[in-house]
Write a protein that holds these residues in place. Sequence first.
Motif, mmCIF file in Angstrom:
data_model
loop_
_atom_site.group_PDB
_atom_site.id
_atom_site.type_symbol
_atom_site.label_atom_id
_atom_site.label_comp_id
_atom_site.label_asym_id
_atom_site.label_seq_id
_atom_site.Cartn_x
_atom_site.Cartn_y
_atom_site.Cartn_z
ATOM 1 N N THR A 1 127.643 67.715 89.550
ATOM 2 C CA THR A 1 126.518 67.846 88.611
ATOM 3 C C THR A 1 125.268 67.175 89.167
ATOM 4 O O THR A 1 124.151 67.703 89.047
ATOM 5 N N ASP A 2 125.452 66.005 89.787
ATOM 6 C CA ASP A 2 124.314 65.330 90.423
ATOM 7 C C ASP A 2 123.701 66.195 91.520
ATOM 8 O O ASP A 2 122.474 66.264 91.666
ATOM 9 N N GLU B 1 113.983 69.835 93.355
ATOM 10 C CA GLU B 1 113.189 70.119 94.552
ATOM 11 C C GLU B 1 111.975 70.988 94.225
ATOM 12 O O GLU B 1 110.966 70.931 94.919
ATOM 13 N N HIS B 2 112.076 71.827 93.165
ATOM 14 C CA HIS B 2 110.957 72.712 92.842
ATOM 15 C C HIS B 2 110.598 72.737 91.346
ATOM 16 O O HIS B 2 109.731 73.499 90.932
ATOM 17 N N ARG C 1 118.909 64.915 82.853
ATOM 18 C CA ARG C 1 120.300 64.698 83.304
ATOM 19 C C ARG C 1 120.959 63.728 82.341
ATOM 20 O O ARG C 1 120.598 62.562 82.251
ATOM 21 N N MET C 2 121.921 64.245 81.560
ATOM 22 C CA MET C 2 122.586 63.423 80.553
ATOM 23 C C MET C 2 123.931 62.927 81.085
ATOM 24 O O MET C 2 124.780 63.719 81.484
ATOM 25 N N TYR C 3 124.102 61.595 81.080
ATOM 26 C CA TYR C 3 125.354 60.974 81.506
ATOM 27 C C TYR C 3 126.137 60.475 80.293
ATOM 28 O O TYR C 3 125.560 60.194 79.238
ATOM 29 N N GLU D 1 117.264 58.879 92.825
ATOM 30 C CA GLU D 1 116.306 59.968 92.639
ATOM 31 C C GLU D 1 116.504 60.701 91.310
ATOM 32 O O GLU D 1 115.669 61.536 90.937
ATOM 33 N N LEU D 2 117.597 60.402 90.587
ATOM 34 C CA LEU D 2 117.834 61.059 89.292
ATOM 35 C C LEU D 2 117.548 60.143 88.101
ATOM 36 O O LEU D 2 117.550 60.605 86.964
#
Length: 998
Positions: A573-574, A582-583, A591-593, A605-606
């Motif tokens: 998922t990461d 990237e775009h 991004r849900m953890y 970076e996340l």
Amino acid sequence: MANAKLHKHCQTGLDFFEFLKETHRESITDRLELRDIYNSDFRSRNPGTKDPNFGAILFALKRLKKITRRGDTIRFNASVRDLYQDQWHTPRARQPPPVQNGAASPGAPQNHSSADEAPSGVRARRKMASLLMNQLKTDWSQLSANKHGVRITSDQLFENGKLSLFMENTYEGLITLNVENTGTQVVYFTYYTLLYWLRNFKLTDECKVTKQNPLSLKPGDSYEIQVHFSSSSVGFYPATLAFEFKPDLEPSSPAFYIVRYIEVKCRTSLGVELAPVAPYKPRSIPPWTPQAPCMIVEGLPPEGLSVMRLEYVVKVKQYDKPKYMDQLLKSLNQPIAFSERRTLLESPLSWENYSEKFHILLYLEEHQMEVDITKYNIPSEGEEPAVMEKDKNLFILEVLGVSENRPSVLRGDALMVYPEGEKRVKYRGYVHSVNLDRVKLGFSSELQKRWIKGMKFHVEFTISRLILRLQHRAVEFATTYRLRDVLFPSAPPFSCQKKLPHLSLFDRKLEKNPEQYQAVQHIVAGSSKPAPYLVFGPPGTGKTVTLVEAIKQIEKSQASCHILACAPSNSATDLLCKKILEHVEGRKVHRMYATSRDPQLVPDELKACSNLEGDCYVYEAKEKLMEYKIMVTTLLTAGRLISGGIPAGHFTHMFVDEAGHAVETECLIPLAGLLDAESGQVVLAGDPKQLGPILRSPFALKYGIGVSLLERLMNDFSLYRKDNDQFNKSFVTKLLRNYRSHPAILKIPNELFYDGDLEVCADEILRNSFCGWEWLPKRNFPVIFHGVIGVDDREASSPSYFNIAEVEVLMYYVKKLLETHGKKGQPTITPKDIGIIAPYRKQVQKIRKALDKVGKELKSKNMEPLKVGSVEEFQGQERMVILVSAVRSSPKYLEKDQHFHLGFVKNQKRFNVAVTRAKALLIVVGNPVVLNTDVTWNRFIQYCKDEGGYTGYSQAEEEDDIETRLSQLYIGINPQVEVETEESVVQQQLDPEWRNDL
């Protein structure tokens, strides 16, 4: 000619050469003369035996390099001639008489001119060996016993006719056998032989005893035979010797036999260090029983795990196991037992039975998980209860193995303890942190007051039922949200080709790949709706980048879209999220953890686009979450979105990467409750030929839960199957271009699993970087199969296998790889470029221990970046160089693997993943005797032999059918009774990590 037939014909050719020696015609080289001898004399020696024609045996002998042919001149090679220069054969010049303490015996046999009259040689040896082999399986003690006054001893100690020797570093030795007549009558020593040929063993005796040259042993006489052992490599070398005796030399007199078994284990000093720490003694786990009623005192959960702004409006029911499960399990354990639910399980999956069948399968899996987790309870057999330390208001419990997820203990999890001698009250403790094998737990103030230093506790581990409850809810909601057309898709009533958009891709390289470009076009156009669109991505073909490109195109071109992107694991998922960013602007992506995810494992970076704030996870309100264009979660964490009341249809597109690695009910979690079946687009990417999910229940596996949604769709529905050798691109794309591997690495998996469709497109300089490596058996062929006969051991109470000989060979290659770094003309390589795959956790541990020593020897090398792991841990990954250890070596384990389809040797998907991770060099270390029993491995090993990439132990060195003989011997002379446990076979053999990607 088939491989087995080729070897069989070659063996007949070797028999013919021995026949030529026995009849003193081995100097003949003319093809026509040899053909006439073969047809007139050799083929007629045994009535009823049908040998192949002369041309067939010539072909086999030449193909397997046993002869050299120049026109009509045929010469057997030196290796064949040397093979028969031994004590079993009469010297060509003269026929010696029988020996009686150095003097001739009366009635000596005369020289023979035909095979029918020759009592020695391969036919007689095989006949005796076959007879003894059958008896060895059932009556080793009788065959190994001294008898009729004859005793066979050694300068080494035999135990029950068996002798085990360990040789460290220098693999040469001499064993002296003593044949003694302790009786009152003369006995004739007529013959002795190895029951199968191994070049490592050489037998010599002064008088060269054979059937043609028997030795008379008077009462009190003794006679020495020397067994010379020599090897150039580590491994396990067994040999069984048979001795034949007769009371007299009359042809009608019955012979009797005495058998001795010698095994030599050759190890380096490293191998000695890796030896079992204690003999293997499996834990006997009592049958699962329901928990007795008791009072549970709640503990202290960790603070600051999460900030919950998301209100849960859709509850997850408990889905407790129904009472009928005990009766069902009894029914399933009976070969023939009728019950309605058993009939349901045995029926094919359909929309009508979908919900009920999957509920039952999940209950079966839960039951086995509960049984398996009890393995870790403290105390287990032979252990003391736990003693906990105290740190302020928290308790510290040491749990060996928890650092390797055996079992998985995560922040926020719970376990139960009770003081020794008490059972009526149990204390639930919550995990606050895990540091290596030390777990910090929060218990109630009541236990804190009771605790005294040295107090002993029983500890019970529990499974997290939430992952099962989420799947149960998904199964239930599949019906509620009417997902029939998604889960059981059918062809549209009329063919309506949607117009495909012309796209300018973010990743311009994809525009040069027609399969990837068309897949993105069809996904953007929604050409498969309501059926899922499948991206079938064989290894290294770029399925993740294809999925990500489609996500970016939809986000750019469809203003009202909302996209949910998922994968089974946090690592996958990461990767999805990184590529999306990237775009796509970070403010559009979330991004849900889950709270169980260690904040230290969240990539830097996340962090900005994730729900991690400091060390705390924040769950935003529904309205805020619905603002994001792209949500990225694991499949299990997507359940929070349903619980939070996000309505079905909000997400216009749902993508699942690595879909083949998820259970169908897990893949269902983001769909059932969030998907509008009519308007929503589902995209699944994966490879049904690679690893599926790890499951524990043999019954759940048997009745289909191991088949992913992706694999089921491709197997069962015509939309996704080839028609006229073509896939329907409106519903499925098969990616064909492999951007990872050298063609030699790709050839066998391509042939076996992908219809030969894959095209090699890896960077030419990169993929060829090891073609000139000095340690390749054959230049320009960067694939090595190194045969080694090891022993798969187990130690202490761990059910996981390891193979020391294979670790030693792996370390040999690791050293060679790292020592060649920077040498002129040799490839540049560092530890991070190397991966080692082993199918058993204990082998992984032994390899890591060995790497520590190798790193110290190489001084400047930090071995930490060299990844070692199971096949599952390497799925989706790649390295410049991959080494694979097959581990399994003892043939006695094969039957279990075949029955349960769980062993590494018998799992095609695991094989496929293991051998397709390498870019430039693949080295496989294994026992060819065992591996050749499997069709897939046999094909790979033969490929390595044909192409010159085979090295190490060679079956070609042996005269006889070693596959059958060695396996029969090993079973026959090493009977071991396994202690039955109630653990699942996957737990016993693989000792896997517990799934924790919430």
